[in-house]
Write a protein that holds these residues in place. Structure first.
Motif, short mmCIF file in Angstrom:
data_model
loop_
_atom_site.label_atom_id
_atom_site.label_comp_id
_atom_site.label_asym_id
_atom_site.label_seq_id
_atom_site.Cartn_x
_atom_site.Cartn_y
_atom_site.Cartn_z
N ASP A 66 -87.50 20.84 -18.52
CA ASP A 66 -86.35 19.80 -17.99
C ASP A 66 -85.30 20.54 -17.37
OD1 ASP A 66 -88.27 17.64 -18.62
OD2 ASP A 66 -86.96 16.95 -20.37
N ARG A 67 -84.88 21.62 -18.31
CA ARG A 67 -83.83 22.15 -17.97
C ARG A 67 -83.87 22.96 -16.48
NH1 ARG A 67 -80.05 23.26 -21.79
NH2 ARG A 67 -80.77 22.08 -23.73
N LEU A 68 -85.21 23.47 -16.33
CA LEU A 68 -85.30 24.13 -14.92
C LEU A 68 -85.06 23.08 -13.98
CD1 LEU A 68 -88.50 26.37 -15.67
CD2 LEU A 68 -86.02 26.94 -15.34
N ARG A 69 -85.60 21.82 -13.95
CA ARG A 69 -85.53 20.72 -13.14
C ARG A 69 -84.11 20.66 -12.55
NH1 ARG A 69 -89.28 17.48 -11.64
NH2 ARG A 69 -90.92 18.23 -12.74
N ASP A 70 -83.18 20.60 -13.58
CA ASP A 70 -81.97 20.45 -13.33
C ASP A 70 -81.43 21.61 -12.30
OD1 ASP A 70 -81.03 18.32 -14.95
OD2 ASP A 70 -80.66 19.67 -16.43
N THR A 71 -81.51 22.65 -12.56
CA THR A 71 -81.26 23.72 -11.57
C THR A 71 -82.08 23.85 -10.40
OG1 THR A 71 -80.67 25.98 -11.50
CG2 THR A 71 -82.64 25.60 -12.61
N ALA A 120 -83.29 21.11 -8.82
CA ALA A 120 -82.78 19.91 -8.02
C ALA A 120 -81.53 20.37 -7.35
CB ALA A 120 -82.69 18.67 -8.75
N SER A 121 -80.80 21.64 -7.94
CA SER A 121 -79.60 21.84 -7.24
C SER A 121 -79.64 23.04 -6.17
CB SER A 121 -78.52 21.95 -8.31
OG SER A 121 -78.45 21.08 -9.31
N HIS A 122 -80.41 23.88 -6.65
CA HIS A 122 -80.24 25.31 -6.03
C HIS A 122 -81.50 25.90 -5.87
CE1 HIS A 122 -78.19 29.26 -6.38
NE2 HIS A 122 -78.47 29.02 -4.94
N GLU A 123 -82.41 26.31 -6.77
CA GLU A 123 -83.68 27.41 -6.68
C GLU A 123 -84.68 26.61 -6.23
OE1 GLU A 123 -82.92 30.33 -7.17
OE2 GLU A 123 -81.15 30.72 -8.17
N ARG A 164 -88.95 32.36 -9.85
CA ARG A 164 -88.07 32.76 -11.18
C ARG A 164 -89.00 32.66 -12.25
NH1 ARG A 164 -83.42 35.00 -9.25
NH2 ARG A 164 -82.54 33.89 -7.68
#
Lengths: 346, 346, 346, 346
Positions: A177-182, A184-187, A270
């Motif tokens: 879920d945490r990877l999903r945040d980033t 969706a924003s950047h990587e 990543r």
């Protein structure tokens, strides 16, 4: 999501509210945790000790698994000694892998300790390696033993779920879920390695619950070039990011998959490797409930005269299988689960 | 932990990997969420939309439940529209309680909207109230409807668990664990109120997993004086603190129980009322898996020609029951679960 | 725990309740997030937009950082557009690294878009790379810019903390706590890699808060053989397990440290590499508060006529430093913090 | 967010890396936790014990606060005894409120125990009530005492933050985030009661970080009819839901506010009362860091000959204030914090 037909249903299944009679005439039982620790082991020990006390039996707690049994590290424990541990990760009884237990002399010494402490039956909480040790004790010394499935890997035949599995899945899922945040924003492309040396249960459930794009498990061959192409296609279809779950037992692990993808499509990837983090943490509700139910059932099954079996849960009912089946038979990831994860990642 | 014999097994049960043929000749389906929201509803919507797309069907998303169906708040949604929602609490389609739906005119208008949008079948995600609305649509207008159990209360007949239940239990359990810290250090008696207006499923599972001393649910009468005495005895037995779980539907709630205990034994009690907090939060893994499996199954069951049924899971297998059974039959807390919670709190 | 004397206090410091007068005569400001995303960026954007609205200004949201500014991906956003995002990880405005911005032509085009949209001032939320881009805009085109420190690494001069840092620390700390469970039960030596390519802020704070035995950071040389010997000694002193925190920028990373230790003392080590997980997740309270305060201050500073500065917090007071200082000066891990972590691990 | 000018800066402030010389000639110190427990107390005890050991001093741990000091419940504890507690909520030393300590005879007996155990200085971790007890010990018996601020309420003069406050805020914030999910999907108005009998620090920070629409605290009068009208207006402005934070010390509490609003605007409100849940849970990073720094500083300050003072942190620097100031002076919610919460809720 395993279906009963994947599992041994030839044996006895019974409703959970056993009519308990102490037909075995037990007065004192032992309990140990063995192999890799798993969240919920403490809840299982608590259930064993308190069920025993409820039925008028005493319990001997053995530290550091078969190692401690061999060395005689044991003592009486009562209901108050297991207070306030149901929510704790790890195992208060400690665990270890035992070399001594591999030898007949080692086991003879352990059996002698049990006799000395007048232990009439033993509950062993662990995985298939631990059950092999327990089986030898039953076979060689006629000691009553019941296995309780405690391992995060969920790779034990004879039960839908093992104690600790749900917590490990949840821990890995939080990471996704945490990877999903980033993402969706950047990587763009994340490869995350979860536990599972021989089986992909954690990986597939995390992929399904985490909405991952791909999942790589030891049980299924996978063409990494095809995976890379699929990732590229999904980005072209409009996906902002791709998450790939890799079980540690998949050849090459996360690092291998990441470089193969990077090489193929030129996009940076990543990598996260969760490792033993998945073993820890307070057990989630499902693991505590399962541990409580199976810990109780193990004690009551000993009283009912059962031995050399593991007690698990299949279709929410108790299920008893010979300990031997737990390492001679396999419980692999099911097609349904694997296919649903794939289908829903479109 | 409910056992299959508590549930309707007379109907069809089938393995999850349905051989899907579009016998109903569907081209477009609708989906809505209705009643109180529950964590995992988004995962269910995602599964419906993506399964439909996988099989070549279109999906119309309807906002604000039957209210939005009545008002025509709807539009086509595709696989990308449900990206990145599997981990979100609440429901992106929104939900509401509808007065209009209670009237024949209201339903006529909703049916007209479905015709206008050429929707051949409808998936309704909600609880028994929502299923009554869905049933009327099927009965009065011959529209194919499938129910998916989405409610934190787990009080629906025909499925072991409802979507959202596991998350609500985990949220309440986290609260209990926190009380345990302070209870072990300082305070004595805690009374914590969890959701459950008509059924004690959340309360009993939280009590079992949280190691609570007492649990009070609507289904079981309880003598508060006896409870108070038991709390006092357990403190004398050496317990540093007592945690009492009360379902909101238990007469008097947490406040009532707290004052009764305080009056009886003169010890101060501390009250927590969790309220709607239990509805929110990212769904735990089990709720997402259940939502994914049932969302897929609902879509495929529509294709297979099923209607006016709810799809649930019993013993980890799909289970179909007439929608009507979900409100005419009861699923209460089981003795096993309740008794195990009691037994292990000694 | 950085002390004011480590930081630039020569500049202006002021209480937070600015008397705001729109001396700059602004009517419309812009906001963008740039560089690696960090939890709390959404809260900062929300604060900028709502503070602007409160003072009667309009806000233009620019997507994908300087990339989007170059491409003209922008539009008006109001207070309702930033509702319900304060708790979300990542950034709704998206972020990217921009090649175009490196060229004078690229920046000219961005400045042209700002003129076209009648943007009188710009808030840039990001790290030192982003501030270089902002500084050029101020220098070359006289556009008013204020920087807000948003990066999980906390390596920006001029502020005690950066937005996102506290959440990253908490995420890594949760992982350490989990290792502690299993370390107390079974395993011995854990090596966990946290983010921090150039600075060890995350590593040192996680070591201090997690009670780690060792911490390896880019700023401090470390003799891995000495570390290995110390681990061995601490195990002999009675420690059941050792946890070693390694910043990714430490030469060799976690894998290097693990093999060096394993080689030296022959004990197996377990490696976890958290990676980008630390970028995600709902921001913790401190990051949301910091983001809210700095987002408000940035807007009000633009109104007050400030430009080409970053607004940070030093000793809980607002602190303004020239943007240029943020990349020409260093903020390293302090001795106090590092030494306290060491002292308390005895 | 309190600014230094709210606090006592007339006294000495010093960098954290004290040059420690044992000018007081201490050989053995005592430590106790007192009053309501707070997350991070264990970390503070650990820091005291290990700092003492580092400097060659012994530590006596006293159980159950001044109660245990009165009863002589104490014993030597070393660095290994405080292993693996940094992450635990509550306090291993236990805490209690003491009647005996109110009487001269009670304190005489406590002083006698300290003499018997040859304790040269005492660290008291708690709130203002505890510091009154400590102050009397210093005044009446010349015993060196240092206070460490440990209370979730953050209502102690002389420090920006108290140990436990950040965790309590985070716990309440998690609850608010959950309400936000369901509020965005379905319900409208939520009233949530957080701790704070005399001060609104938790409430205001939770409101700011949670993006709440309103906050009601004991320090500020509020017209509930005006609040209700504002809620109604904000719903009309397009807000899908309203969240109102109420400190327990606000007259009428959450229940009072909820009925007033319901009566005024006719909309149903949902109440959550968190209660003692906010005291528990693993301390967040900031509380562990603060506890570690202050625990170390307290021990070193005793060595440096200080007494009858509390050590806190102001502007990230150590700050010493006379114990007496902690209950004679007030630290209220600041205007800045309160106003920013209001401003950003538009």
């Amino acid at each position: 999501m395993t279906t009963p037909n994947d599992l041994d249903l030839s044996g006895e299944r019974q409703a959970k509210n056993l009519q308990v009679e102490n037909v075995a005439g037990l007065r004192r039982i032992g309990v140990l945790t063995s192999g890799g620790d798993a969240p919920g082991m403490n809840a299982a020990v608590r259930a064993v000790v308190r069920t025993a006390a409820f039925h008028g039996l005493e319990t001997v707690g053995i530290r550091r698994g078969f190692n401690g049994l061999h060395d005689g590290e044991m003592g009486l424990i009562g209901p108050r000694d297991v207070a306030n541990i149901i929510q704790r990760g790890g195992t208060r009884l400690l665990t270890a892998r035992s070399q001594a237990w591999m030898t007949p002399e080692g086991r003879a010494q352990g059996a002698e300790h049990l006799r000395h402490w007048e232990v009439d039956g033993l509950v062993v909480i662990g995985g298939d390696g631990s059950f092999q040790g327990a089986h030898l004790l039953a076979q060689e010394y006629g000691i009553r033993v019941i296995g309780v499935p405690g391992t995060i890997d969920n790779d034990l035949y004879g039960t839908d779920y093992t104690i600790g599995y749900h917590t490990a899945v949840q821990t890995a899922l939080d990471a996704v879920d945490r990877l999903r945040d980033t993402g969706a924003s950047h990587e763009r492309i994340f490869v995350i390695e979860v536990m599972g040396r021989h089986a992909g249960h954690i990986a597939v459930e995390v992929a399904l619950a985490g909405g991952a794009e791909e999942v790589l498990v030891p049980e299924r061959p996978a063409d990494l070039e095809a995976v890379a192409d699929e990732v590229q296609r999904s980005i072209k279809r409009g996906k902002t990011s791709s998450i790939i779950i890799v079980a540690e037992g998949f050849p090459g692990g996360a690092e291998g998959a990441a470089s193969a993808i990077n090489e193929r499509i030129g996009e940076e990837t990543r990598v996260s490797i969760l490792g033993h983090i998945q073993r820890g943490g307070s057990p989630v509700a499902r693991d505590r409930v399962l541990a409580s139910v199976l810990g109780r059932a193990a004690t009551e099954a000993l009283m009912a005269g059962r031995s050399d079996v593991m007690v698990g849960e299949v279709g929410h009912m108790l299920n008893f299988v010979p300990l031997e089946h737990t390492w001679t038979r396999r419980k692999d990831v099911t097609d349904t689960q694997y296919d649903t994860a794939k289908l829903l990642s479109i």
